[in-house]
Design a protein around this motif. Structure first.
Motif: not given
Lengths: 362, 368, 310
Positions: A146-157
C-alpha cells in the motif's frame, strides 16, 4: 454575480472551440511578454506557430520533425492516460523511459557487432520489458504494501538517472570511445538502427508505435471490458468494486502498460533520434508527457493532437530563438502560458457560465 | 528551397567537399552560429562560450552575423537544432558540448558547404568538421602548485563532476604539482555526478572542509564551492571556467577565498576560425591548445598568495606556455606503482585523452 | 568522537542547514495538501522565490526583506495556480506541472542581470556561550536565524493544524469539501489561502537557496529541490513532525554520502548517489506496510476539485 453551472455532458462546441480560444489568448499574453523583452511580438508568434509548418526555408524539414518530437510524447502519454483515468498516478514515466533505453541498448550492444535483422526486435522487447519492470516496482509496492505510487514512481526517476550516468560511464561505455562517456551509436549500427521508414516523413518505428498505441487505447476504452473497468474505477471506485473490478489487478496493469510504453519510447529514441546512451540522454519527455495526457483530456485522439501541439511549440520555439534571438527562458514561460490558458478555458466545455442578477435569481 | 533541391545541392556539395579541402575563396560576410548546452546565464561553461561569441562580433563587426541557441539538450533534440541552424543560413556552427558529437557529424554529412566545429569531442568524420578543446590540465598544474604552497593542513579537496578523462587529468595535474612543492600533501576527491547543481556543490565543498581540507579545487561550474569556502576563514579556492573575481574579497573587505582561477577563454579560437572562413583558409583541424594560445588563462593571483609563490606559479605558467615544460613529465608511476613515463618522457596526447588512472600517491578509486 | 573519519556533530550541523529549503517547501505543500489540493508546482514556486528573494535582497541590502520578497514572489506565482484550479476548476496535476515550467522560464528572465552578484550575508544568531558548548553548541547554536525559523514553523504548523479552529476547518475542507461546504465554510476561499501559504513557504525555501545555501543567482539554481519536497510530504504521511524527520533524513543522507567520499571511504560512488532515493523508498514501504497502514492519512479529497453545485 457570475455562477458556474455544471453541464450534464461536456459541450461539443466548446470542446473544439476552447483549444483555439486558448491559443489566441496565449498569442496575446505571449505577445505582450515578447514586446516587454524588446522583440517584435507579431514576428515571434508567427515564428512559433506558423514557420515550422509553412516557412519556405524550414517547413520541409520541420514538418516531419513534428512527428519525431511528438512521437515519444504521444506514446508515453497514451500509457499514462489509462492509469490517470483509473486514478493510478504514475508520474515516473521519465524513469521508465530511461530504463527502457538502457535495457534495450544493453540487449543490442551485447550482440555487437553481429549483423542480424532479429537484433532490433529483440531490443524493442528488452526496452519494453525494462520500462515495464521499472513500472512494476511502484505497482507491486502499491498492491503489496500500500505504498503511494506517486512518490515511488517519482523517486525511481532519480534512481534511473543515477543508473544512466553509471551505465554511460561504465558498463555501456563505447570501448572505442577513448574513455569518453556514452555508448556506441546505435543509430549508426544497421542491426540496431531505427531510421526514417520513408524518407522525408519523419516516420520511424517510434512514431508508428505511437499511432498504434493511440488506436489501441481508443479501442480499449470504447469496446473492451478492461477499458470500462478503468473508467469505472476512476469515476466511481466503490461502484467498481461492486462490479467485480479487482483494484490490485488494475494497478498492475495500468502501471505495467504505461511503464512498457514509456520504455518503448526510450528505446525508439535511443536507437533513432538520440542515437546513444549518454549521461544526459533523457530530456524530460516523461514529465512533458504528463502535461500532454491532460491537455488531450486523457482521450487518445486528444493526446494525439496535444502531442503535436506541444511539438509545434518546441520546434517553433527553437526557431524563434535562432531567428529572433529570444532567450530559451522566454520560450519556456510561453509554453507555460499556453498550458495555463488551455487548462483554464477547459472550464467552458464542462460548465455553463450564468450571470445572475443582484437578486440572485437564476 | 524545397527538399529535393536541398538534397541535390547537398549531393553536389558532398562531391566538392571530398574533392578539395577548404574552399579557396574567402567570404564577404559570415554567419556564425553557436549551440549551448546551458543557459548563457550559468556563469560558467556556457557563459564563457557566449563571451567568445561576443568577442567574434566585436572583432569582425559588420562582416559577421551571429545567432545562438541555449539550453539545447544533448540527445534527440540536438540534431534537429543543428539542422535548423544549417537551413537558416549559418556558415559555421560551433557545437559547444561533448554530447553533440554524433549529431554534429550527422548534420555535417548533410551540409558539406557549412563548417562545423565541435568542442571537446574526438570524431571528425567529414572534411567540414573540426574539433577543438583546451588543455585545462595546464591550468590545473599552476593552481596545483599554488595549492601545495598554500595548504596548512596538507589536504587538498577536489570536487569532480564525472569520472571522465578531462577530470582525471585535472586531478592528476593538481596533485603532481602540489606534491612537487609540498611532499606531505594529499588529495581527497568527491564526485558530485553533476556539472551544475549549486546546492550539491556547496555541500561537497562543505564536506571536504569538514574533513580538514583547506584548499578547494572544483571541476564543476558554479561559484557555490567558493561561496562555501568563504564561510570558513583560511580556506581558499580557485575560479573555474570563468574568473569568479567576485570572490576575491569578502563583503567586509578581508581577502576572499578565490586566490586565482582557470579561465576557459574561447575567444581567440573563435576569432581565428571565423577569420579563417572569411579569408578562405578554413580547413578541418584538431585543435587542442592551452596556455600558450591563450585558451587557458590563469586569472589574477591575489595578494593572499605570498609574492615568492606567485612568482613561482607565474614561472611555471610561462614555462608551460613556451613549451619548455610539460605538466606530465616522467618519471611518473601509475597509482598501482607500475611505470607510466620514464625519466624525461612526456605524456602523449593519446594517453592524456584516454586517461583512466590516478598517478602514484593518490588514494581512492576512480568510479566507473 | 569520530565514525569512519566523520564527526557526527559536524554532520548534524550541516544537514540542518542543507535541509532548510526542502523543509520549508514541504511544510507549505503539506498545508496545501491538507486542504485537499495537490500542487505539483513546488519547484517552479521555489525558483521564483529564489530569484525574487535574491533581487530584493540585493536591491535593498537586507536579507530579511529578501526572504519576504521571495515569499511574496512565489505566492504571486501560486496565485495563478489558485485561480486556475479553484476558480476555473482546471486539473491540479497538469496545472502544477505547467506552473513549474512557467516558473523556471520566468525566473530566468527576471534573473538576467543578477548573475555573478553576491547577496548581503544572512547573519548567524549570536547565542553567546551556548555556541561554545562542546558538541551540542556546534549542532544547535551556531546557525543563521532561518534554520531556527524553519523549525519554529514546523511547530507552528503542527499546533495550528491540531489545536486551532482554523486547522480543524482546513482539515475538514481537505477531507470532504462537500461536507465542509454544507457546514457553511467557504471551501474555495480556504483552499486559495492554503495555496498562497504553500507558495510563500516554497518561496522562503527557494530564497534560502539563493541567499544562504549557495549565496548567488544562476538559472535553475534549485536543481530539483521542489520535487524532493513533494516526495517528503507523502513520506511524512501529511504530519508536520515527520516532515521535519523526512527533510533531515533526506538532507542527512545527501550530506553523508559526500562526507563519506571526502573522508576517503571506499564505497561505490555511483550507487551512493542514488542512495537517498532508495532509502526514502525503503522507509516509505516500511511505514506504509503492516501496522503503519492506518497512519497513511492522505486527505480524502486530495487532488479533487470542488464545485459548489448549490
Amino acid at each position: 454575480m457570475i455562477r458556474l453551472e455544471k453541464r450534464p455532458s461536456p459541450s461539443r462546441f466548446w470542446q473544439v472551440a476552447t483549444p483555439v480560444l486558448a491559443v489566441i489568448l496565449t498569442m496575446i499574453a505571449g505577445g505582450i511578454m515578447f514586446a516587454l523583452l524588446g522583440k517584435d511580438p507579431v514576428a515571434a508568434i508567427r515564428t512559433i506557430f506558423w514557420d515550422p509548418l509553412f516557412h519556405p526555408q524550414f517547413a520541409d524539414y520541420s514538418r516531419p520533425q513534428l512527428l519525431v518530437k511528438a512521437g515519444p510524447l504521444i506514446l508515453i502519454a497514451v500509457g499514462l492516460s489509462l492509469g490517470f483515468r483509473a486514478g493510478i498516478w504514475n508520474i515516473g514515466a521519465e524513469g521508465q523511459y530511461i530504463m527502457g533505453a538502457i535495457c534495450g541498448a544493453a540487449a543490442g550492444l551485447a550482440l555487437y557487432p553481429a549483423d542480424s535483422r532479429l537484433i532490433f526486435p529483440l531490443m524493442v522487447i528488452a526496452g519494453g520489458l525494462g520500462g515495464w519492470a521499472w513500472g512494476m516496482i511502484p505497482a507491486i509496492l502499491k498492491t503489496r504494501f500500500n505504498t503511494n505510487e506517486i512518490l515511488v514512481s517519482l523517486l525511481l526517476v532519480y534512481v534511473a538517472q543515477s543508473l544512466l550516468a553509471s551505465m554511460a560511464l561504465g558498463r555501456l561505455r563505447n570501448p572505442e570511445g577513448g574513455g569518453f562517456p556514452g555508448s556506441r551509436n546505435l543509430s549508426r549500427w544497421e542491426s540496431s538502427a531505427n531510421p526514417e521508414l520513408i524518407a522525408g516523413t519523419g516516420m520511424h518505428w517510434g512514431v508508428v508505435a505511437a499511432f498504434i498505441a493511440v488506436i489501441a487505447a481508443y479501442i480499449l476504452l470504447q469496446r473492451h471490458i478492461l477499458g470500462f473497468q478503468i473508467k469505472l474505477a476512476g469515476q466511481a471506485p466503490r461502484a467498481a468494486r461492486f462490479a467485480g473490478v479487482n483494484p490490485a489487478r488494475l494497478v498492475v496493469l495500468c502501471l505495467g502498460i504505461s511503464g512498457m510504453l514509456a520504455g518503448l519510447a526510450g528505446l525508439f529514441e535511443v536507437t533513432g533520434p538520440a542515437g546513444q546512451i549518454s549521461i544526459d540522454f533523457n530530456s524530460g519527455y516523461g514529465f512533458t508527457a504528463i502535461i500532454v495526457a491532460f491537455l488531450g483530456r486523457l482521450n487518445p485522439l486528444g493526446i494525439l493532437l496535444a502531442g503535436l501541439l506541444m511539438a509545434l511549440t518546441y520546434i517553433g520555439g527553437e526557431l524563434a530563438q535562432l531567428m529572433l534571438g529570444l532567450p530559451a527562458a522566454a520560450i519556456q514561460a510561453f509554453q507555460g502560458m499556453l498550458l495555463f490558458f488551455l487548462l483554464a478555458v477547459d472550464l467552458l466545455s464542462n460548465y455553463r457560465i450564468r450571470i445572475a442578477g443582484p437578486a440572485g435569481v437564476a | 528551397m524545397n527538399r529535393r533541391t536541398l538534397l541535390a545541392t547537398a549531393a553536389l556539395g558532398l562531391g566538392l567537399g571530398l574533392g578539395g579541402a577548404a574552399s579557396a575563396q574567402g567570404m564577404d560576410k559570415v554567419k556564425a552560429c553557436f549551440v549551448y548546452v546551458g543557459p548563457v546565464g550559468d556563469g560558467g561553461w556556457t557563459y564563457q562560450h557566449h563571451q567568445g561569441l561576443l568577442a567574434v562580433e566585436a572583432e569582425f563587426g559588420d562582416r559577421v552575423e551571429t545567432a545562438y541557441q541555449e539550453s539545447v539538450p544533448e540527445g534527440a533534440d540536438a540534431e534537429r537544432v543543428l539542422t535548423q541552424m544549417a537551413l537558416s543560413g549559418c556558415n559555421i556552427i560551433f557545437t559547444t558540448s561533448f554530447g553533440y558529437m554524433d549529431a554534429t557529424n550527422n548534420v555535417a554529412a548533410k551540409f558539406p558547404d557549412i563548417k562545423f566545429e565541435h568542442a571537446t569531442g574526438y570524431k571528425r568524420e567529414h572534411p567540414n568538421v573540426s574539433i577543438y578543446n583546451a588543455r585545462f590540465y595546464e591550468g590545473r598544474a599552476v593552481t596545483g602548485l599554488i595549492a601545495g604552497h598554500m595548504t596548512k593542513s596538507n589536504k587538498i579537496g577536489y570536487i569532480g563532476s564525472f569520472p571522465i578523462p578531462e577530470v582525471v587529468q585535472g586531478i592528476n595535474a593538481t596533485y603532481l604539482h602540489a606534491k612537487k612543492v609540498n611532499p606531505d600533501v594529499s588529495i581527497s576527491v568527491v564526485w558530485a555526478y553533476t556539472w551544475f547543481d549549486p546546492a550539491k556543490e556547496a555541500d561537497a565543498a562543505k564536506a571536504l572542509i569538514e574533513q580538514g581540507v583547506d584548499v578547494i579545487v572544483q571541476h564543476t561550474d558554479s561559484t557555490a564551492p567558493l561561496a562555501e569556502a568563504a564561510k570558513t576563514p583560511g580556506v581558499i579556492g580557485f575560479g573555474q571556467a570563468s574568473d569568479m573575481s567576485e570572490y576575491k574579497t569578502n563583503p567586509d573587505g578581508t581577502p576572499g577565498p578565490r586566490v586565482s582561477s582557470i579561465i576557459d577563454e574561447w575567444s581567440p579560437y573563435y576569432i581565428k576560425r571565423v577569420g579563417a572562413l572569411l579569408d578562405g583558409t578554413w580547413e578541418s583541424i584538431d585543435s587542442w591548445e592551452g596556455i600558450a594560445a591563450g585558451e587557458v588563462v590563469i586569472g589574477e593571483i591575489t595578494e593572499a598568495v605570498p609574492a615568492e609563490v606567485k612568482a613561482e606559479a607565474e614561472a611555471l605558467r610561462d614555462a608551460i606556455a613556451d613549451g619548455s615544460y610539460h605538466p606530465f613529465t616522467g618519471p611518473l608511476n601509475k597509482q598501482d606503482g607500475s611505470a607510466w613515463l620514464a625519466e624525461g618522457e612526456t605524456a602523449s596526447d593519446g594517453d592524456l585523452l584516454g586517461m583512466k588512472f590516478y598517478v602514484e600517491g593518490i588514494s581512492g578509486d576512480i568510479p566507473n | 568522537m569520530d565514525f569512519g573519519g566523520i564527526n557526527p556533530a559536524v554532520l548534524i550541523a550541516s544537514l540542518m542547514v542543507a535541509s532548510v529549503p526542502i523543509l520549508l517547501a514541504a511544510l507549505g505543500e503539506l498545508v496545501v495538501e491538507k486542504a485537499g489540493v495537490l500542487n505539483l508546482g513546488v519547484e517552479g514556486m521555489m525558483i521564483m522565490g529564489a530569484v525574487c528573494g535574491f533581487i530584493t535582497a540585493v536591491t535593498t541590502g537586507s536579507p530579511l526583506l529578501g526572504f519576504l520578497g521571495g515569499a511574496l514572489g512565489a505566492a504571486v506565482l501560486s496565485l495563478i495556480f489558485a485561480l486556475l484550479t479553484q476558480v476555473l476548476l482546471a486539473n491540479q496535476v497538469a496545472t502544477g506541472l505547467a506552473l513549474t515550467l512557467f516558473g523556471l522560464g520566468l525566473s530566468s528572465l527576471l534573473g538576467q542581470g543578477y548573475v555573478g552578484i553576491k547577496p548581503p550575508a544572512t547573519g548567524v544568531v549570536p547565542l553567546g556561550p551556548l555556541a561554545d558548548i562542546p558538541g551540542l553548541g556546534r549542532i544547535l547554536f551556531r546557525h543563521d536565524w532561518m534554520v531556527y525559523a524553519s523549525i519554529a514553523m514546523v511547530a507552528a504548523v503542527w499546533a495550528v493544524l491540531r489545536f486551532t479552529r482554523m486547522g480543524l476547518i482546513l482539515r475538514a475542507v481537505g477531507e470532504s469539501a462537500d461536507a465542509a461546504h454544507a457546514l457553511g465554510y467557504k471551501v474555495t476561499r480556504i483552499r486559495i489561502m492554503a495555496i498562497l501559504f504553500g507558495g510563500a513557504m516554497a518561496g522562503l525555501g527557494g530564497a534560502y537557496v539563493s541567499l544562504v545555501r549557495v549565496p548567488q543567482w544562476t538559472d535553475g539554481i534549485t536543481a530539483g529541490a521542489g520535487w524532493i519536497a513533494l516526495a517528503i510530504v507523502v513520506f511524512a504521511s501529511w504530519r508536520p513532525g515527520r516532515v521535519l524527520i523526512g527533510a533531515y533524513l533526506f538532507g542527512g543522507i545527501t550530506v553523508l554520502q559526500l562526507n563519506l567520499q571526502a573522508a576517503g571511504a571506499r564505497i561505490p560512488v555511483e550507487y551512493l548517489s542514488m542512495s537517498p532515493y532508495l532509502i526514502t523508498i525503503l522507509v516509505l514501504v516500511i511505514m506504509s506496510s503492516g501496522k503503519g497502514r492506518a497512519s497513511l492519512n492522505a486527505p480524502a479529497s486530495l487532488g479533487r476539485n470542488f464545485h459548489a453545485s448549490r
